[in-house]
Design an enzyme around this catalytic site. Structure first.
Site, short mmCIF file in Angstrom:
data_model
loop_
_atom_site.label_atom_id
_atom_site.label_comp_id
_atom_site.label_asym_id
_atom_site.label_seq_id
_atom_site.Cartn_x
_atom_site.Cartn_y
_atom_site.Cartn_z
N TYR A 99 -15.66 21.72 46.61
CA TYR A 99 -15.71 22.01 45.18
C TYR A 99 -15.91 23.49 44.94
O TYR A 99 -16.24 24.25 45.85
CB TYR A 99 -16.82 21.19 44.50
CG TYR A 99 -18.22 21.75 44.71
CD1 TYR A 99 -18.88 21.60 45.94
CD2 TYR A 99 -18.87 22.46 43.70
CE1 TYR A 99 -20.15 22.12 46.13
CE2 TYR A 99 -20.15 22.98 43.90
CZ TYR A 99 -20.78 22.81 45.11
OH TYR A 99 -22.03 23.33 45.31
N ARG A 152 -11.72 30.79 48.46
CA ARG A 152 -12.79 30.09 49.19
C ARG A 152 -12.52 28.58 49.22
O ARG A 152 -12.76 27.92 50.23
CB ARG A 152 -14.16 30.37 48.56
CG ARG A 152 -15.30 29.69 49.32
CD ARG A 152 -16.66 30.05 48.79
NE ARG A 152 -16.84 29.61 47.41
CZ ARG A 152 -17.90 29.89 46.66
NH1 ARG A 152 -18.88 30.64 47.16
NH2 ARG A 152 -17.99 29.46 45.42
N ARG A 174 -13.38 1.66 54.82
CA ARG A 174 -14.36 2.71 55.09
C ARG A 174 -14.37 2.95 56.60
O ARG A 174 -14.91 2.15 57.37
CB ARG A 174 -15.75 2.29 54.60
CG ARG A 174 -16.81 3.36 54.82
CD ARG A 174 -18.19 2.94 54.32
NE ARG A 174 -19.19 3.94 54.65
CZ ARG A 174 -19.80 4.06 55.83
NH1 ARG A 174 -19.52 3.21 56.81
NH2 ARG A 174 -20.70 5.01 56.05
N HIS A 182 -14.66 6.34 59.47
CA HIS A 182 -15.04 7.75 59.45
C HIS A 182 -13.88 8.72 59.69
O HIS A 182 -13.83 9.79 59.09
CB HIS A 182 -16.14 8.01 60.48
CG HIS A 182 -17.48 7.47 60.06
ND1 HIS A 182 -17.70 6.13 59.83
CD2 HIS A 182 -18.66 8.08 59.82
CE1 HIS A 182 -18.96 5.95 59.47
NE2 HIS A 182 -19.56 7.12 59.45
N LYS A 232 -18.24 24.86 51.32
CA LYS A 232 -18.72 24.41 50.01
C LYS A 232 -18.36 22.93 49.82
O LYS A 232 -17.49 22.56 49.03
CB LYS A 232 -18.13 25.28 48.89
CG LYS A 232 -18.94 25.17 47.59
CD LYS A 232 -18.61 26.30 46.66
CE LYS A 232 -19.23 26.15 45.29
NZ LYS A 232 -20.69 26.16 45.24
N GLU A 236 -30.95 31.02 52.17
CA GLU A 236 -30.47 31.20 50.79
C GLU A 236 -31.30 30.32 49.88
O GLU A 236 -32.32 29.76 50.30
CB GLU A 236 -28.98 30.87 50.69
CG GLU A 236 -28.61 29.46 51.10
CD GLU A 236 -27.11 29.16 51.00
OE1 GLU A 236 -26.38 29.90 50.32
OE2 GLU A 236 -26.69 28.15 51.60
N LEU A 266 -23.82 29.88 52.23
CA LEU A 266 -22.53 29.85 51.56
C LEU A 266 -22.09 31.30 51.28
O LEU A 266 -22.92 32.09 50.81
CB LEU A 266 -22.65 29.08 50.24
CG LEU A 266 -21.30 28.87 49.56
CD1 LEU A 266 -20.58 27.69 50.20
CD2 LEU A 266 -21.46 28.65 48.07
N1 PDD Z 1 -23.84 26.95 43.61
N2 PDD Z 1 -25.38 29.04 47.96
C1 PDD Z 1 -25.32 27.75 47.58
C2 PDD Z 1 -25.94 26.71 48.46
C3 PDD Z 1 -24.69 27.39 46.37
O1 PDD Z 1 -24.62 26.10 46.00
C4 PDD Z 1 -24.14 28.41 45.55
C5 PDD Z 1 -23.44 28.09 44.26
C6 PDD Z 1 -24.23 29.74 45.98
C7 PDD Z 1 -23.66 30.88 45.20
O2 PDD Z 1 -22.25 30.87 45.21
P1 PDD Z 1 -21.39 31.50 44.04
O3 PDD Z 1 -21.85 32.89 43.82
O4 PDD Z 1 -20.01 31.45 44.57
O5 PDD Z 1 -21.61 30.62 42.84
C8 PDD Z 1 -24.85 30.02 47.20
C9 PDD Z 1 -23.00 26.42 42.57
C10 PDD Z 1 -22.88 27.29 41.38
C11 PDD Z 1 -23.34 24.97 42.28
O6 PDD Z 1 -23.47 24.25 43.24
O7 PDD Z 1 -23.44 24.59 41.13
#
Ligand code: PDD
Length: 285
Positions: A32, A51, A100, A102, A149, A182, A206
């Site tokens: 996503y 990305r 289902r 894997h 992501k 993070e 991320l």
């Molecule tokens: N979150 N790290 C994680 C674990 C995140 O979920 C996000 C973003 C970021 C920052 O990424 P970016 O600058 O590309 O938004 C870092 C989004 C916004 C969410 O899950 O809603």
């Protein structure tokens, strides 16, 4: 009424239905993005799509739309939902299988879903108007592919809840070596003696698009020095400033970590300089 996009059709959110056999639902098997849009202007559109394409490739979902098709969907959602401050959520799951199992199936069509939701107004570079964050900390117990992501966000959700349940705005995570990784939904930074320091990109974090843009803007438009290196939690506790970044927060100043003030306990001057440069230049991306 919220108009969403599902598999090439626009419809009211209530009418959007997916199969319970969708692997996004059963396994969190998907990728996503969240792209911010302020008054109809998308921020960081191209790097967000890059990305997503990289994520899809990393998990073997053979799906690649032309970037203009994605732009068309984003712009249609903005137009149909009123152009205020919106996050555009894009989601591609591997699709619905008949069983289902894997292993990746070879004959399913990916499910594409997108919708728009309200996000806070863009930050104003003004200490008196900024939202000051208070955060908890906890050990990062997510998986070892946090650079992807993935829609499988239970680890992030549990870590966010850890802080939220105690009244905090976010949770900063650290690994088994006591090094900051993070936030549960954002990237993290410290400022010490005027230098901005943030963990390097690897499998533990991320590669945030806000991070990418911020570091580029600081290098091109300010004299602020940036170091990408390991940051220990002792350094976090001794920092002059702590920040978080994400698409919906931009640069969020943190004034309290685990109930202790960061630096003077007030929003810092380096945040002000960074947010000023970010506000002035973010639409270049
Ligand atoms: N979150 N790290 C994680 C674990 C995140 O979920 C996000 C973003 C970021 C920052 O990424 P970016 O600058 O590309 O938004 C870092 C989004 C916004 C969410 O899950 O809603």
């Amino acid at each position: 009424m919220s108009i969403v996009f599902l598999n090439d059709r626009y419809m009211p959110m209530e009418e959007a239905k997916i199969s319970p056999m969708d692997r996004g639902f059963l396994f969190g098997d998907g990728i996503y993005e969240v792209i911010p849009s302020y008054d109809g202007e998308l921020v960081g559109f191209a790097p967000h799509i890059d990305r997503m394409n990289q994520g899809l490739e990393l998990i073997g979902i053979d799906f690649k739309w032309d970037v203009n098709k994605w732009r068309e969907v984003c712009e249609a959602l903005i137009e149909k939902n009123g152009s205020g401050n919106l996050g555009i959520y894009l989601h591609v799951s591997r699709g619905a299988d008949s069983k289902r199992f894997h292993a990746y199936p070879s004959d399913v069509t990916p499910t594409v879903y997108a919708y728009a939701f309200e996000i806070p107004a863009a930050n104003v570079p003004d200490k008196s108007k900024a939202k000051a964050y208070k955060v908890a900390t906890t050990e990062d117990l997510r998986w070892q592919r946090c650079n992807i992501k993935s829609t499988a966000l239970l680890g992030n959700v549990m870590h966010f809840q850890h802080g939220h349940a105690q009244g905090y705005n976010e949770t900063i995570l650290y690994n088994a070596n006591n090094e900051m990784t993070e936030g549960s939904a954002c990237n993290a930074y410290i400022v010490k003696d005027g230098v901005v320091i943030t963990p390097p990109l690897d499998n533990q974090i991320l590669p945030g698009i806000t991070r990418l843009m911020l570091l580029d803007i600081l290098a091109k438009h300010t004299d602020i020095k940036v170091e990408e290196r390991v940051v220990t939690m002792d350094e976090v506790l001794a920092a002059d400033e702590v920040w978080l970044t994400s698409s919906s927060k931009e640069i969020a100043p943190v004034i309290e970590v685990d109930g202790k003030p960061v630096g003077s306990g007030e929003i810092g001057d380096v945040w002000l300089a960074a947010q000023t440069a970010y506000t002035a230049n973010k639409t270049e991306y």
